[in-house]
Design a protein around this motif. Structure first.
Motif, short mmCIF file in Angstrom:
data_model
loop_
_atom_site.label_atom_id
_atom_site.label_comp_id
_atom_site.label_asym_id
_atom_site.label_seq_id
_atom_site.Cartn_x
_atom_site.Cartn_y
_atom_site.Cartn_z
N ASN A 18 -9.58 2.41 23.98
CA ASN A 18 -9.37 3.45 24.99
C ASN A 18 -8.25 3.10 25.96
O ASN A 18 -7.50 3.98 26.41
N THR A 19 -8.11 1.82 26.28
CA THR A 19 -7.03 1.41 27.19
C THR A 19 -5.68 1.54 26.51
O THR A 19 -4.71 2.02 27.12
N ALA A 20 -5.60 1.14 25.25
CA ALA A 20 -4.34 1.33 24.51
C ALA A 20 -4.01 2.81 24.39
O ALA A 20 -2.85 3.22 24.55
N ARG A 21 -5.00 3.63 24.11
CA ARG A 21 -4.78 5.08 23.99
C ARG A 21 -4.29 5.66 25.31
O ARG A 21 -3.38 6.50 25.32
N ALA A 22 -4.85 5.23 26.42
CA ALA A 22 -4.42 5.72 27.72
C ALA A 22 -2.96 5.38 27.98
O ALA A 22 -2.21 6.17 28.56
N GLN A 23 -2.53 4.19 27.53
CA GLN A 23 -1.13 3.81 27.73
C GLN A 23 -0.21 4.67 26.86
O GLN A 23 0.88 5.07 27.29
N THR A 27 2.74 7.01 28.26
CA THR A 27 4.11 6.82 27.81
C THR A 27 4.71 8.12 27.29
O THR A 27 5.86 8.44 27.55
N VAL A 28 3.92 8.88 26.55
CA VAL A 28 4.43 10.12 25.94
C VAL A 28 4.54 11.26 26.96
O VAL A 28 5.55 11.97 27.02
N GLY A 37 0.85 4.10 34.53
CA GLY A 37 -0.05 4.03 33.40
C GLY A 37 -1.28 3.22 33.76
O GLY A 37 -1.47 2.82 34.92
N PRO A 38 -2.13 2.96 32.80
CA PRO A 38 -3.36 2.22 33.10
C PRO A 38 -3.09 0.80 33.56
O PRO A 38 -2.12 0.16 33.12
N ILE A 87 3.10 0.81 24.13
CA ILE A 87 4.36 1.45 24.55
C ILE A 87 5.34 1.50 23.38
O ILE A 87 5.97 2.52 23.11
N SER A 88 5.47 0.38 22.67
CA SER A 88 6.42 0.31 21.57
C SER A 88 6.05 1.28 20.45
O SER A 88 6.92 1.96 19.89
N ALA A 89 4.77 1.36 20.12
CA ALA A 89 4.34 2.26 19.05
C ALA A 89 4.56 3.71 19.43
O ALA A 89 4.83 4.56 18.57
N ALA A 90 4.47 4.03 20.71
CA ALA A 90 4.64 5.40 21.16
C ALA A 90 6.08 5.87 21.06
O ALA A 90 6.33 7.05 20.81
N ARG A 91 7.04 4.94 21.23
CA ARG A 91 8.41 5.44 21.32
C ARG A 91 9.50 4.52 20.80
O ARG A 91 10.67 4.84 20.90
N GLU A 92 9.17 3.36 20.22
CA GLU A 92 10.22 2.42 19.89
C GLU A 92 10.25 1.96 18.44
O GLU A 92 11.04 1.09 18.09
N ASP A 93 9.41 2.54 17.56
CA ASP A 93 9.51 2.18 16.15
C ASP A 93 10.84 2.71 15.62
O ASP A 93 11.06 3.93 15.61
N PRO A 94 11.76 1.82 15.18
CA PRO A 94 13.09 2.28 14.78
C PRO A 94 13.09 3.15 13.53
O PRO A 94 14.09 3.78 13.22
#
Length: 519
Positions: A18-23, A27-28, A37-38, A87-94
């Motif tokens: 849940n904490t990862a999901r909140a981040q 981020t999005v 963020g959390p 954060i990286s998974a939300a917006r930084e996967d190249p």
């Protein structure tokens, strides 16, 4: 010493997920809004300080991988690794575009907590018996390359031990049978996966709130809105947003992406050795500027190093990069006295940094803009290898219009022309992002054709008219225009062009990279 297996209750697993999901949601939906963020230390409580090997956060959409990014540093706290991974998974996967709020209903999220990284001590031919499918993940390194596969990959694709070894070799960009070579290192590790649907009613409410407060917050970036600015999604113009300034600057700018975009420790040295083996032994010319990519080393490091190795590096360089993150001043110079890159440091050229700030008022001395920016940092270990005593000034360019850009370039040209020992100017830029291989190669060529005219306005026009997501078009146009004005630009030399597909094998979501010298 390898981290030990953490013992998580069901309640603890729920809290981690849940904490990862909140981040991710923060981020999005709220990036750049000032809404925090959390607080991972508060949300996770005693779990926050649990030492782990690292974490990964991955998303699937209709059964297909949508994003997967991790943060690994043996002994890192769960809170630090989990926040960075989310954060990286939300917006930084190249390999993929950033997540959008409109996708939330169709996503499932998997959080991996990892521990126990250990090198296999057996001879290479016995490696297939050194791990257990479903229990262990694999990491292989050698010849300047490294690849990692999580424990769940073998189960998901029904692999046996031999197939899992071949797959991790391919992930590293090595031959399928590289695991048989004693010059490669095979590590195994363990992990716990927490896999749940992503969407719920609370997220739906937060998304509605975000849409009401900012109707454009969840729209994909449209390059046509900003002419030359391809660094970040649309937000309020720079003139209406006072840039936060740091009253007291830290002495050291700590490494932000060591272990992610490039390796730490002995693996960093091995990778640099591999780059050096295929690069010029002696620099062939004195360039006024170079353009190098700034993606993860596994994708573009060799081309970046080869480009830098072709020119004589003076006592000072200026790296000008695009601004990938919203925080901080739109045009920002790093004020820290020292750059850290995980296994070493380089001194900032403070005379050059302050000189540019005086000459070009749009540039601010700002720590926040550089705190998590990767596009300067990934070049530092290469410079340290090629020119150990070099001093590095670093700047990022964010928002503005073309006239802002070329007015700043004019001011910089006046300053640059008066320097007795001018620095090497380094343009940090990748080319087109996240389209098919054929489309990327076509758009990259259009941008490079314009670049090779040495006309910065033609470059801006080509990128804008063709909607090319060349993230460093601003630094490139700025430096080319300044050199033209200073009488220091007459020709170019192309070192090479490649794409992420060469390393990843993924031809659907491709990023392009180019290396150039400007003489």
């Amino acid at each position: 010493m390898a981290t030990e297996k953490p013992l998580f209750t069901q309640e603890a697993e729920d809290l981690i997920f849940n904490t990862a999901r909140a981040q991710v949601v923060s981020t999005v939906l709220w990036r750049g809004s000032g809404r925090p963020g959390p607080d991972f230390d508060r949300e996770l409580g005693e779990l926050a300080k649990v030492p782990v090997l690292g974490t990964f956060v991955s998303f699937k959409k209709k059964g297909q991988l949508r994003s997967c990014m991790g943060w690994m540093n043996d002994g890192v706290s769960l809170a630090e690794a989990l926040r960075a991974s989310a954060i990286s998974a939300a917006r930084e996967d190249p390999r993929f575009p950033p997540l959008a709020g409109s996708e939330f209903e169709s996503l499932s999220m998997e959080v991996w907590v990892l521990w126990g990284m250990a090198e296999t001590a057996c001879p290479p031919q016995e490696r297939p018996d050194a791990f257990e499918i479903g229990r262990h993940g694999l990491q292989i390194s050698g010849f300047g390359r490294r690849g990692l596969l999580l424990p769940g990959v073998a189960l998901e694709f029904g692999m046996n031990n031999l197939q899992f070894l071949e797959a991790v070799c391919q992930k590293a960009g090595l031959p399928r049978d590289a695991w048989r070579d004693g010059r490669t290192t095979l590590n195994i590790f363990e992990g716990l996966a927490i896999d749940r649907p992503f969407f719920n009613e609370e997220i739906a409410g937060e998304r509605a709130e975000a849409a009401e407060k900012n109707s454009g917050a969840d729209k994909r970036f449209d390059a046509r809105q900003y002419s030359w600015n391809f660094g970040l999604p649309p937000v309020a113009p720079a003139a209406s947003r006072p840039a936060p300034q740091t009253p007291e600057f830290p002495a050291v700018r700590p490494a932000a992406v060591a272990g992610m975009f490039y390796p730490r420790g002995e693996e960093q040295k091995r990778m640099l050795d591999a780059f050096a083996a295929v690069s010029a032994k002696e620099p062939g010319c004195e360039a006024a500027a170079v353009m190098v990519p700034h993606a993860g080393w596994i994708y573009s490091g060799e081309l970046a190093y080869r480009t830098l190795a072709e020119t004589k590096i003076p006592s000072s360089v200026l790296i000008l990069a695009p601004k990938h993150r919203p925080e901080g001043a739109p045009w920002a110079l790093c004020p820290a006295r020292v750059w850290d890159f995980g296994t070493g440091q380089l001194e900032n050229d403070m005379d050059l940094t302050r000189g540019i700030a005086r000459a070009v008022p749009r540039f601010k001395l700002d720590t926040l803009s550089h705190r998590r920016e990767h596009a300067v940092e990934v070049i530092l270990p290469m410079l340290a290898r090629l020119a150990p005593g070099v001093k590095v000034a670093g700047g990022v360019l964010g928002f503005g219009n073309e006239e802002d850009l070329f007015d700043g370039a004019r001011q910089f040209a006046d300053y640059y022309a008066g320097l007795e020992n001018p620095p090497l100017l380094i343009i940090s830029s990748d080319m087109n992002h996240y389209e098919s291989l054929a489309r990327t190669e076509d758009l990259d060529q259009k941008a490079l054709d314009a670049l090779e005219t040495l006309d910065p306005r033609r470059l801006c026009s080509a990128v804008s008219e063709n909607r090319i997501s060349m993230c460093g078009v601003q630094p490139a146009a700025f430096i080319l225009d300044a050199l033209r004005r200073a009488g220091r630009l007459s020709s170019f030399r192309k070192i090479g062009h490649t794409t992420s597909a060469a390393a990843s094998g993924d031809t659907a979501h491709v990023v392009g990279y180019a290396g150039y010298l400007f003489l």
